[in-house]
Scaffold this motif. Structure first.
Motif, short mmCIF file in Angstrom:
data_model
loop_
_atom_site.label_atom_id
_atom_site.label_comp_id
_atom_site.label_asym_id
_atom_site.label_seq_id
_atom_site.Cartn_x
_atom_site.Cartn_y
_atom_site.Cartn_z
N GLY A 68 18.78 -1.12 -4.51
CA GLY A 68 18.31 -0.16 -3.52
C GLY A 68 17.17 -0.71 -2.69
N THR A 69 16.36 0.20 -2.14
CA THR A 69 15.28 -0.16 -1.23
C THR A 69 13.97 0.45 -1.71
N GLU A 119 19.54 19.13 -20.30
CA GLU A 119 18.53 19.04 -19.23
C GLU A 119 17.81 17.71 -19.37
N PHE A 120 17.84 16.92 -18.29
CA PHE A 120 17.31 15.56 -18.35
C PHE A 120 16.38 15.29 -17.18
N GLU A 121 15.48 14.34 -17.40
CA GLU A 121 14.61 13.85 -16.33
C GLU A 121 14.90 12.36 -16.15
N LEU A 122 15.18 11.95 -14.91
CA LEU A 122 15.54 10.57 -14.64
C LEU A 122 14.31 9.69 -14.62
N ASP A 123 14.41 8.54 -15.31
CA ASP A 123 13.33 7.56 -15.33
C ASP A 123 13.73 6.34 -14.51
N SER A 124 12.73 5.54 -14.17
CA SER A 124 12.97 4.26 -13.48
C SER A 124 13.76 4.43 -12.19
N ILE A 125 13.51 5.54 -11.51
CA ILE A 125 14.07 5.76 -10.17
C ILE A 125 12.89 5.97 -9.22
N PHE A 126 12.87 5.21 -8.14
CA PHE A 126 11.77 5.28 -7.19
C PHE A 126 12.31 5.83 -5.89
N THR A 181 28.54 10.35 -0.26
CA THR A 181 27.10 10.49 -0.46
C THR A 181 26.81 11.08 -1.84
N ILE A 182 25.92 10.44 -2.55
CA ILE A 182 25.57 10.86 -3.91
C ILE A 182 24.21 11.53 -3.87
N ASN A 183 24.15 12.75 -4.39
CA ASN A 183 22.90 13.49 -4.46
C ASN A 183 22.18 13.17 -5.76
N LEU A 184 20.95 12.74 -5.66
CA LEU A 184 20.21 12.31 -6.84
C LEU A 184 20.04 13.44 -7.85
N GLU A 185 19.87 14.66 -7.36
CA GLU A 185 19.68 15.80 -8.27
C GLU A 185 20.91 16.03 -9.13
N LEU A 258 15.29 4.49 -1.59
CA LEU A 258 15.59 4.79 -2.99
C LEU A 258 15.88 3.50 -3.74
N LEU A 259 15.27 3.36 -4.91
CA LEU A 259 15.49 2.19 -5.76
C LEU A 259 15.78 2.67 -7.18
N ILE A 260 16.82 2.09 -7.79
CA ILE A 260 17.23 2.48 -9.14
C ILE A 260 17.19 1.26 -10.05
N ASN A 261 16.68 1.45 -11.24
CA ASN A 261 16.64 0.41 -12.26
C ASN A 261 17.82 0.60 -13.20
#
Length: 522
Positions: A68-69, A119-126, A181-185, A258-261
């Motif tokens: 990503g960017t 219910e989850f919280e995403l990590d390592s996503i900027f 298009t993918i929605n991050l939520e 958006l940047l994903i690990n």
């Protein structure tokens, strides 16, 4: 009677002896205590620090991969993509009779924290924007061994972050897949899957959130299914030469970068081909030929081959003329294909020219007991003014020998949890009484070895660290004057910050070494 008297006499003698010893101990103890003087902290300001940028870093065999960017307010924009060599999970797959491809699914699990049931919280996503994922076929062969100058093939092949321009001519210009298009939520929701391996009793299972996309059937019918039973699928050596890789690109659909690990090293990261086929049924009659029955099976293509992270890095800070003798006003630290700091301790006047500063020679003569030594570094919040440039952990190490410091090795808080591991030696960012952000890195053993054990006063490297438990280093393109490698824990992070250096105009925030010691009178 004689036994009782003897016992009483023994007790009396024992008490007299103890009192005499106590008197001697008190005298010796008071003499020793009087020989110790507790002093205020001693501050070493004879330190030089500057920054070095890396042109390119090794990016194959990483723990994680960035896609990503990322837009940094100080260091500029970086775009990351991934070239992956996929492998057959089961070489020489038996596809049965009349196999028919049903679906092809790309699975890319995400780092996440479970907050509650489903219910989850995403990590390592900027970033927070929507995005599209594009896949391009690569015709570039990623080899495991470096042929060397004379064809030795003894060392592993290294691939670097700046090699995209070299490899790009071998990558198809048109993607074979482009997602909607993918929605991050939406990626925070668990996914329910249907297992149809038992046709009569299909089962369902729930998996954690992930990027899960349907890929085109026509493409994989041609690339995989049409090769059933042929040499291309017999083993992975044949397969990776036939199907050489996939270039993955993430494109933001909104102005927000958006940047994903991604962790491509897990078996859950794969492309799964689901197909139905006819296989021999079961017959209780040994003389009868069982009727074929329909069966649902799958073949996985894993990302366990060679993966290479490419960086298109618009590094916006000029570090070409750093003053390595006097040091700089600021230390610029950037993860990824970024920059690290170089710190030299005890850099004052060396009157006798023996390579040891007068200050260090005096400290060695003092024979102090070093109780604690801390390197204090303040964030330059005029430059690092946003949360993007506030980094939780830093890592300091010996760059001359490319090793961790003794303080890291002896830290009793080392654990599998990177959030709390090494918290004595490398504590997270802190704030002083006025709210100014700073780092206090404890170097007690390192400084004690230099002062009291005549250890070499080596140059220290300072880097961003995404995970202090990862101490492996990666090679760099050899144009750095000081560094031969970069910490992988720094390469895995896109973030950056700026610290006040030894020549900061703000004297109270200058880089300094603070030593707490006990003085003994000989």
């Amino acid at each position: 009677m004689q036994k009782k008297l003897a016992g009483k006499l023994s007790i009396c003698l024992l008490l007299i002896s103890l009192l005499s010893c106590q008197e001697n101990i008190s005298e010796l103890g008071s003499s020793y205590i009087n020989s110790i003087e507790l002093q205020p902290a001693y501050e070493v300001e004879e330190i030089t620090a500057y920054s070095e940028k890396f042109t390119a870093i090794q990016t194959n065999s990483l723990t994680n991969y960035l896609i990503g960017t990322y837009d940094d307010p100080i260091f500029g924009t970086t775009e990351n993509s991934i070239l992956s060599q996929i492998r057959l999970a089961t070489p020489n797959e038996d596809f049965g009779m009349q196999p028919e491809l049903d679906s092809v699914i790309l699975n890319l699990p995400l780092y996440l924290t479970q907050i509650d049931t489903d219910e989850f919280e995403l990590d390592s996503i900027f970033g927070t924007g929507d995005f599209k994922l594009k896949l391009y076929e690569s015709n570039y062969f990623l080899r495991e061994l470096d042929p060397g100058e004379n064809g030795e093939f003894q060392n592993n092949q290294q691939y670097f972050s700046n090699q995209f321009d070299e490899i790009a001519p071998f990558i198809e210009s048109t993607p074979f897949f482009e997602s909607e298009t993918i929605n991050l939520e939406e990626l925070k929701e668990s996914i329910t899957l249907i297992d149809r391996s038992d046709i009569d009793n299909p089962d369902t299972t729930s998996v954690n959130p992930r990027i899960r996309l349907k890929l085109p059937l026509d493409y994989f019918n041609e690339k995989i299914m049409s090769k059933a039973g042929e040499q291309e699928l017999v083993n992975n050596n044949n397969f990776i030469n036939y199907f050489r890789g996939i270039h993955m690109v993430l494109e933001p659909s909104t102005p927000e970068p958006l940047l994903i690990n991604l962790n491509l090293n897990t078996e859950q990261s794969n492309i799964t081909l689901h197909y139905k086929t006819m296989r021999p049924g079961i017959s209780l009659d040994p003389d009868a030929t069982p009727e074929p029955v329909e069966s649902f099976d799958e073949l996985s293509l894993n990302f366990t081959g060679i993966n290479v992270n490419f960086y298109d890095n618009q590094f916006a800070v000029d570090l070409s003329n750093q003053n390595q003798t006097q040091g700089e006003e600021n230390i610029y630290l950037k993860g990824g294909e970024g920059s690290s700091g170089v710190i030299n301790l005890f850099t004052g006047i060396d009157s006798n020219g023996d390579g040891v500063s007068d200050q260090l020679e005096e400290l060695r003569q003092n024979q102090w007991v070093i109780n604690e030594a801390n390197l204090i570094m303040y964030v330059n919040e005029d430059l690092a003014s946003t949360n993007k440039n506030i980094v939780n952990r830093l890592f300091i190490y010996d760059i001359e020998n490319n090793t961790i410091l003794e303080d890291y090795r002896l830290d009793p808080t080392l654990s599998e949890n990177p959030e709390t591991s090494a918290s004595i030696h490398l504590p997270p960012i802190d704030e002083d009484a006025d709210g100014n952000k700073f780092y206090r890195l404890r170097l007690t053993n390192h400084i004690n070895n230099i002062i009291n054990k005549d250890s070499t006063n080596v140059k220290l490297g300072l880097s961003i660290s995404q995970n202090v438990n990862i101490t492996r280093t990666l090679d760099i393109i050899d144009d750095s004057e000081t560094f031969e490698s970069v910490l992988e824990s720094s390469a895995l992070s896109p973030r950056g910050t700026v610290l006040h250096g030894n020549n900061s105009p703000l004297e109270d925030k200058r880089l300094k070494l603070r030593i707490i010691y006990t003085e003994t009178n000989n």
